[in-house]
Design a protein around this motif. Structure first.
Motif, PDB file in Angstrom:
ATOM      1  N   VAL A  28       0.837  -1.203   0.000  1.00 15.05           N
ATOM      2  CA  VAL A  28       0.000   0.000   0.000  1.00 15.05           C
ATOM      3  C   VAL A  28       0.871   1.252   0.000  1.00 15.05           C
ATOM      4  CG1 VAL A  28      -1.669   1.337   1.350  1.00 15.05           C
ATOM      5  CG2 VAL A  28      -1.951  -1.136   1.101  1.00 15.05           C
ATOM      6  N   ALA A  29       1.907   1.268   0.834  1.00 11.24           N
ATOM      7  CA  ALA A  29       2.783   2.435   0.919  1.00 11.24           C
ATOM      8  C   ALA A  29       3.464   2.716  -0.412  1.00 11.24           C
ATOM      9  CB  ALA A  29       3.820   2.221   2.009  1.00 11.24           C
ATOM     10  N   ALA A  30       3.932   1.651  -1.067  1.00 10.77           N
ATOM     11  CA  ALA A  30       4.618   1.839  -2.340  1.00 10.77           C
ATOM     12  C   ALA A  30       3.656   2.225  -3.448  1.00 10.77           C
ATOM     13  CB  ALA A  30       5.359   0.551  -2.718  1.00 10.77           C
ATOM     14  N   SER A  31       2.454   1.661  -3.430  1.00 10.12           N
ATOM     15  CA  SER A  31       1.499   1.918  -4.502  1.00 10.12           C
ATOM     16  C   SER A  31       0.961   3.334  -4.459  1.00 10.12           C
ATOM     17  CB  SER A  31       0.347   0.918  -4.411  1.00 10.12           C
ATOM     18  OG  SER A  31      -0.556   1.085  -5.467  1.00 10.12           O
ATOM     19  N   PHE A  32       0.762   3.887  -3.242  1.00 14.90           N
ATOM     20  CA  PHE A  32       0.134   5.205  -3.104  1.00 14.90           C
ATOM     21  C   PHE A  32       1.082   6.268  -2.560  1.00 14.90           C
ATOM     22  CE2 PHE A  32      -3.477   2.204  -2.639  1.00 14.90           C
ATOM     23  CZ  PHE A  32      -4.196   2.600  -3.741  1.00 14.90           C
ATOM     24  N   ASN A  33       2.374   5.916  -2.351  1.00 15.43           N
ATOM     25  CA  ASN A  33       3.306   6.853  -1.725  1.00 15.43           C
ATOM     26  C   ASN A  33       2.715   7.350  -0.404  1.00 15.43           C
ATOM     27  OD1 ASN A  33       5.519   8.525  -1.296  1.00 15.43           O
ATOM     28  ND2 ASN A  33       4.705  10.200  -2.552  1.00 15.43           N
ATOM     29  N   ALA A  34       2.257   6.400   0.418  1.00 19.53           N
ATOM     30  CA  ALA A  34       1.507   6.734   1.628  1.00 19.53           C
ATOM     31  C   ALA A  34       1.949   5.825   2.776  1.00 19.53           C
ATOM     32  CB  ALA A  34       0.011   6.578   1.376  1.00 19.53           C
ATOM     33  N   PRO A  35       3.058   6.149   3.460  1.00 21.56           N
ATOM     34  CA  PRO A  35       3.561   5.269   4.518  1.00 21.56           C
ATOM     35  C   PRO A  35       2.620   5.121   5.698  1.00 21.56           C
ATOM     36  CG  PRO A  35       4.766   7.358   4.453  1.00 21.56           C
ATOM     37  CD  PRO A  35       3.934   7.308   3.233  1.00 21.56           C
ATOM     38  N   LEU A  36       2.002   6.216   6.133  1.00 22.57           N
ATOM     39  CA  LEU A  36       1.061   6.121   7.255  1.00 22.57           C
ATOM     40  C   LEU A  36      -0.148   5.261   6.883  1.00 22.57           C
ATOM     41  CD1 LEU A  36       0.998   9.773   8.671  1.00 22.57           C
ATOM     42  CD2 LEU A  36       1.883   7.733   9.801  1.00 22.57           C
ATOM     43  N   ALA A  37      -0.661   5.490   5.696  1.00 17.59           N
ATOM     44  CA  ALA A  37      -1.820   4.719   5.252  1.00 17.59           C
ATOM     45  C   ALA A  37      -1.486   3.242   5.160  1.00 17.59           C
ATOM     46  CB  ALA A  37      -2.304   5.239   3.902  1.00 17.59           C
ATOM     47  N   GLY A  38      -0.276   2.906   4.710  1.00 17.82           N
ATOM     48  CA  GLY A  38       0.127   1.510   4.636  1.00 17.82           C
ATOM     49  C   GLY A  38       0.089   0.836   5.991  1.00 17.82           C
ATOM     50  N   VAL A  39       0.595   1.533   7.009  1.00 18.34           N
ATOM     51  CA  VAL A  39       0.606   0.986   8.371  1.00 18.34           C
ATOM     52  C   VAL A  39      -0.811   0.757   8.871  1.00 18.34           C
ATOM     53  CG1 VAL A  39       1.189   1.477  10.770  1.00 18.34           C
ATOM     54  CG2 VAL A  39       2.841   1.981   8.960  1.00 18.34           C
ATOM     55  N   PHE A  40      -1.638   1.771   8.776  1.00 15.80           N
ATOM     56  CA  PHE A  40      -2.964   1.670   9.377  1.00 15.80           C
ATOM     57  C   PHE A  40      -3.913   0.806   8.554  1.00 15.80           C
ATOM     58  CE2 PHE A  40      -1.278   5.235  11.710  1.00 15.80           C
ATOM     59  CZ  PHE A  40      -1.790   5.022  12.984  1.00 15.80           C
ATOM     60  N   PHE A  41      -3.699   0.703   7.259  1.00 15.28           N
ATOM     61  CA  PHE A  41      -4.509  -0.219   6.461  1.00 15.28           C
ATOM     62  C   PHE A  41      -4.215  -1.659   6.883  1.00 15.28           C
ATOM     63  CE2 PHE A  41      -5.536  -2.891   2.850  1.00 15.28           C
ATOM     64  CZ  PHE A  41      -6.752  -2.380   2.417  1.00 15.28           C
ATOM     65  N   ALA A  42      -2.935  -1.968   7.069  1.00 15.65           N
ATOM     66  CA  ALA A  42      -2.573  -3.321   7.490  1.00 15.65           C
ATOM     67  C   ALA A  42      -3.150  -3.653   8.857  1.00 15.65           C
ATOM     68  CB  ALA A  42      -1.050  -3.468   7.500  1.00 15.65           C
ATOM     69  N   LEU A  43      -3.104  -2.685   9.777  1.00 17.16           N
ATOM     70  CA  LEU A  43      -3.612  -2.936  11.126  1.00 17.16           C
ATOM     71  C   LEU A  43      -5.139  -2.966  11.161  1.00 17.16           C
ATOM     72  CD1 LEU A  43      -1.209  -0.609  13.143  1.00 17.16           C
ATOM     73  CD2 LEU A  43      -1.203  -3.098  13.147  1.00 17.16           C
ATOM     74  N   GLU A  44      -5.767  -2.010  10.484  1.00 19.24           N
ATOM     75  CA  GLU A  44      -7.214  -1.853  10.579  1.00 19.24           C
ATOM     76  C   GLU A  44      -7.979  -2.885   9.763  1.00 19.24           C
ATOM     77  OE1 GLU A  44     -10.362   1.897  10.490  1.00 19.24           O
ATOM     78  OE2 GLU A  44      -8.522   2.000   9.309  1.00 19.24           O
ATOM     79  N   VAL A  45      -7.498  -3.184   8.571  1.00 15.09           N
ATOM     80  CA  VAL A  45      -8.242  -4.058   7.664  1.00 15.09           C
ATOM     81  C   VAL A  45      -7.772  -5.501   7.741  1.00 15.09           C
ATOM     82  CG1 VAL A  45      -8.830  -4.500   5.251  1.00 15.09           C
ATOM     83  CG2 VAL A  45      -8.737  -2.155   6.105  1.00 15.09           C
ATOM     84  N   VAL A  46      -6.454  -5.711   7.719  1.00 15.64           N
ATOM     85  CA  VAL A  46      -5.932  -7.074   7.623  1.00 15.64           C
ATOM     86  C   VAL A  46      -5.850  -7.749   8.985  1.00 15.64           C
ATOM     87  CG1 VAL A  46      -3.971  -8.475   6.912  1.00 15.64           C
ATOM     88  CG2 VAL A  46      -4.672  -6.517   5.530  1.00 15.64           C
ATOM     89  N   ILE A  47      -5.148  -7.132   9.931  1.00 18.36           N
ATOM     90  CA  ILE A  47      -5.047  -7.729  11.263  1.00 18.36           C
ATOM     91  C   ILE A  47      -6.345  -7.538  12.029  1.00 18.36           C
ATOM     92  CG2 ILE A  47      -3.884  -7.536  13.488  1.00 18.36           C
ATOM     93  CD1 ILE A  47      -1.298  -7.200  12.127  1.00 18.36           C
ATOM     94  N   GLY A  48      -6.993  -6.395  11.846  1.00 19.17           N
ATOM     95  CA  GLY A  48      -8.286  -6.175  12.487  1.00 19.17           C
ATOM     96  C   GLY A  48      -8.206  -5.497  13.830  1.00 19.17           C
ATOM     97  N   HIS A  49      -7.013  -5.164  14.286  1.00 17.23           N
ATOM     98  CA  HIS A  49      -6.855  -4.451  15.553  1.00 17.23           C
ATOM     99  C   HIS A  49      -5.473  -3.813  15.549  1.00 17.23           C
ATOM    100  CE1 HIS A  49      -4.192  -7.691  16.871  1.00 17.23           C
ATOM    101  NE2 HIS A  49      -5.125  -8.522  16.420  1.00 17.23           N
ATOM    102  N   TYR A  50      -5.241  -2.917  16.513  1.00 17.25           N
ATOM    103  CA  TYR A  50      -3.980  -2.187  16.560  1.00 17.25           C
ATOM    104  C   TYR A  50      -3.043  -2.868  17.550  1.00 17.25           C
ATOM    105  CZ  TYR A  50      -6.465   1.241  13.861  1.00 17.25           C
ATOM    106  OH  TYR A  50      -7.188   1.852  12.864  1.00 17.25           O
ATOM    107  N   ALA A  51      -2.480  -4.003  17.135  1.00 16.23           N
ATOM    108  CA  ALA A  51      -1.617  -4.798  18.000  1.00 16.23           C
ATOM    109  C   ALA A  51      -0.254  -4.123  18.133  1.00 16.23           C
ATOM    110  CB  ALA A  51      -1.453  -6.197  17.425  1.00 16.23           C
ATOM    111  N   LEU A  52       0.167  -3.866  19.362  1.00 19.32           N
ATOM    112  CA  LEU A  52       1.448  -3.218  19.590  1.00 19.32           C
ATOM    113  C   LEU A  52       2.604  -4.100  19.158  1.00 19.32           C
ATOM    114  CD1 LEU A  52       0.801  -1.589  23.094  1.00 19.32           C
ATOM    115  CD2 LEU A  52       0.766  -0.493  20.849  1.00 19.32           C
TER     116      LEU A  52
END
Length: 601
Positions: free
Chosen positions: A179-203
């Motif tokens: 996601v980060a590479a496709s959209f030049n969006a590092p923050l979005a890549g992090v939170f998309f992975a946590l919010e959509v894929v993992i489903g929670h904000y695991a530390l």
């Protein structure tokens, strides 16, 4: 005797060695490698997509609208149809499951399959999705790159024999990097992975995912430069516009629901066609091609048209028309099984909806506030930006990562509160009307409920043999009534298990099983035996049954404790389970799950 400096250096080296062998350091190293690989894969996907686009339309430019609009009408109509047949056959012949791949498969693998995904299938799926977009399918490229990045993370975890928790983290690292590479969006890549894929904000997963996203962004910027995907004109936000942003959120929810239900409806109708399944994308592509005769803007990812809407270069009629035909084109593409993602079409639709609302607001504002419109109107571009976040957030079911993606795609943080307001309103209303995000809806159509499956899988990993008690009282079938009374007083839970001479479970006896005459009439002490008063063939569990089996049986027979046998054929008694032990084991399993998800790094 060592010097003090040598002691300090020795301690520092020991500490460094301990750090190098620490599992989190290994995980961080693998996360960096995953982010690098995912970034290169996303770049390769983009180039393959442009290669298919050159083959289909004769241009390898990212923004192909002006070129495609100049092509003959029959070219615009036939290319998506031909592409649909090619993609349909490829998916039918080479892709596992004979269906397009994307974010739903990643969510399923993360939650239910131990983060196991096939890299070979990921590459094949990426080729099919790249062809979909290259031949003009009305879809997005985020789903394909997310799936491809996830398969890379999964393969690295498999190569390194990582445990399930770390494998899941590396899968999410692949997603974040893609996601980060496709959209030049590092923050979005992090939170998309946590919010959509993992489903929670695991530390525990946060630091590796951040590293993967950062590395992927650096690589992407080295290749393509550090530029936002969209640029909107300067504007000034007025406090009077926030009610309009909230209303835009409501309209975005309606549009999001229409889009998701439209995709499902097209899929249902396509399934009824008397043609092979691999031909359905060709039918969907032909429908897209027909729409493209008058509206070439619907072809492909659509970033060129989205950019024009942000700049306010479309009139109201054009904005509304594009919103309608793009919804139809996306439903035809995704519903027919063509492939591609849903994020880019959501951005397109949100920009058109926002631009339309902004156009109306610009006309109405001077009459409402009896002042110059410039003082209370930010411009169509600002409304288009809010609409992008609102529609995309509602469709994806990921408002936080969507807000961040919008900011990073535009490089504009001035409209923070407006985008947040529109996105939250749209997401809340959509969840009430539609009930689930697009991704979870796709899984539900296949009979996959991630939330229910996670709990069921958790129950199925705990076995009766681990929680049963062997402190039980058993008696032979010939035991006299007088002795039964004595044994019942000391038996756990006042229950006796009755066994045959060869050790098979015959039945159970509780105080309630003794009728009033047998319980108090001592003249029967030598006449009545255990076989006479036992409840024969009681419900039972095998030692190899799991927690789900135990809970289901207890709910069915409405009993608190169940005998456990070696198997139902031999029926040799080995223990018993009580309801409180079953529920305690379940609660402990939940605690372990949440501890693994939220453990501090």
């Amino acid at each position: 005797m060592p010097l003090k400096g040598d002691t300090v250096r020795g301690a520092a080296l020991d500490k460094a060695r301990g750090l190098i062998t620490h599992e989190q350091t290994v995980l961080l190293t693998l996360a960096i490698a995953t982010g690098l690989a995912a970034s290169l894969a996303a770049t390769a996907f983009r180039e393959v997509l442009l290669g298919f686009q050159w083959l289909a339309f004769g241009t390898g430019a990212d923004l192909m609208l002006s070129h495609v609009a100049a092509l003959p009408w029959w070219h615009r109509m036939l290319v998506p149809a031909v592409g649909g047949l090619i993609v349909g056959y490829f998916i039918h012949r080479f892709v596992s499951g004979r269906r397009p791949v994307g974010v739903p498969q990643v969510m399923e693998a993360s939650a239910l399959d131990g983060a196991k995904m096939s890299l070979t299938q990921g590459i094949k799926g990426a080729i099919a999705n790249a062809a979909t977009l290259g031949f003009g399918g009305s879809a997005g490229r985020e789903g394909p790159v997310v799936h491809l990045g996830a398969t890379i993370g999964s393969r690295i975890a498999k190569w390194m024999h990582m445990p399930r928790g770390h494998a899941r983290t590396l899968l999410a690292c692949g997603v974040a990097g893609a996601v980060a590479a496709s959209f030049n969006a590092p923050l979005a890549g992090v939170f998309f992975a946590l919010e959509v894929v993992i489903g929670h904000y695991a530390l525990a997963a946060f630091a590796p995912i951040v590293m993967a996203s950062l590395v992927a962004t650096v690589v992407s910027r080295a290749i393509y430069g550090d530029f936002p995907a969209f640029i909107i004109p300067n504007y000034t936000i007025s406090a009077f516009e926030f009610p309009a942003f909230a209303m835009l959120g409501v309209a975005a929810a309606v549009l999001a629901v229409v889009l998701m239900r439209g995709v499902a409806l097209v899929g249902q109708q396509m399934a009824r066609l008397p043609i092979p399944a691999w031909c359905r994308p060709g039918v969907g592509g032909l429908g897209v091609g027909v729409l493209a005769i008058a509206f070439p803007e619907v072809l492909g990812v659509g970033y060129g048209s989205t950019d024009l809407a942000l700049k306010g270069e479309f009139g109201l009629a054009m904005l509304v028309g594009l919103m309608v035909v793009k919804t139809m084109a996306t439903a035809l593409t995704l519903g027919s099984g063509f492939g591609g993602g849903v994020f880019s079409p959501s951005l397109f639709l949100g920009a058109m909806l926002g631009g339309a609302v902004g156009t109306v607001a610009g006309v109405v504002a001077p009459y409402l506030f009896l002042t110059e419109s410039a003082s209370v109107f930010a411009g169509e571009g600002a409304y288009a930006m809010v609409g992008m976040g609102a529609v995309a957030g509602a469709v994806l079911g990921a408002p936080i990562s969507t807000i961040l993606i919008i900011f990073e795609l535009t490089g504009d943080y001035q409209l923070t509160m407006g985008v947040m307001l529109g996105t939250v309103v749209a997401s809340v209303i959509t969840s009430q009307w539609h009930g689930t995000s697009y991704f979870r809806g796709v899984l539900a159509q296949r009979g996959v409920d991630i939330s229910a499956r996670v709990e069921r899988d958790l129950l199925q990993t705990e076995y009766v043999s681990k929680l049963m008690s062997t402190s039980f009282s058993s008696v032979p079938v010939s035991t006299r009534l007088a002795d039964l009374r004595l044994y019942l007083r000391t038996a756990p839970y006042n229950e006796l298990f009755v066994e045959t001479e060869d050790g098979r479970l015959f039945g159970t006896i509780t105080l309630n099983d003794l009728d009033e005459e047998a319980a108090f009439d001592h003249t029967l002490d030598d006449l009545v035996i255990a076989a006479d008063v036992a409840r024969r063939n009681p419900p039972m569990l095998e030692a190899g049954d799991n927690l789900q089996d135990a809970i289901t049986l207890m709910e069915t027979v409405n009993e608190e404790h169940i005998p456990v046998v070696n198997n139902r054929h031999d029926r040799h008694l080995v223990g018993f389970v009580h309801e409180k032990d079953v529920m305690l084991a379940y609660n402990q399993a939940l605690v372990r799950l949440h501890r693994d998800e939220g453990a501090a790094f």
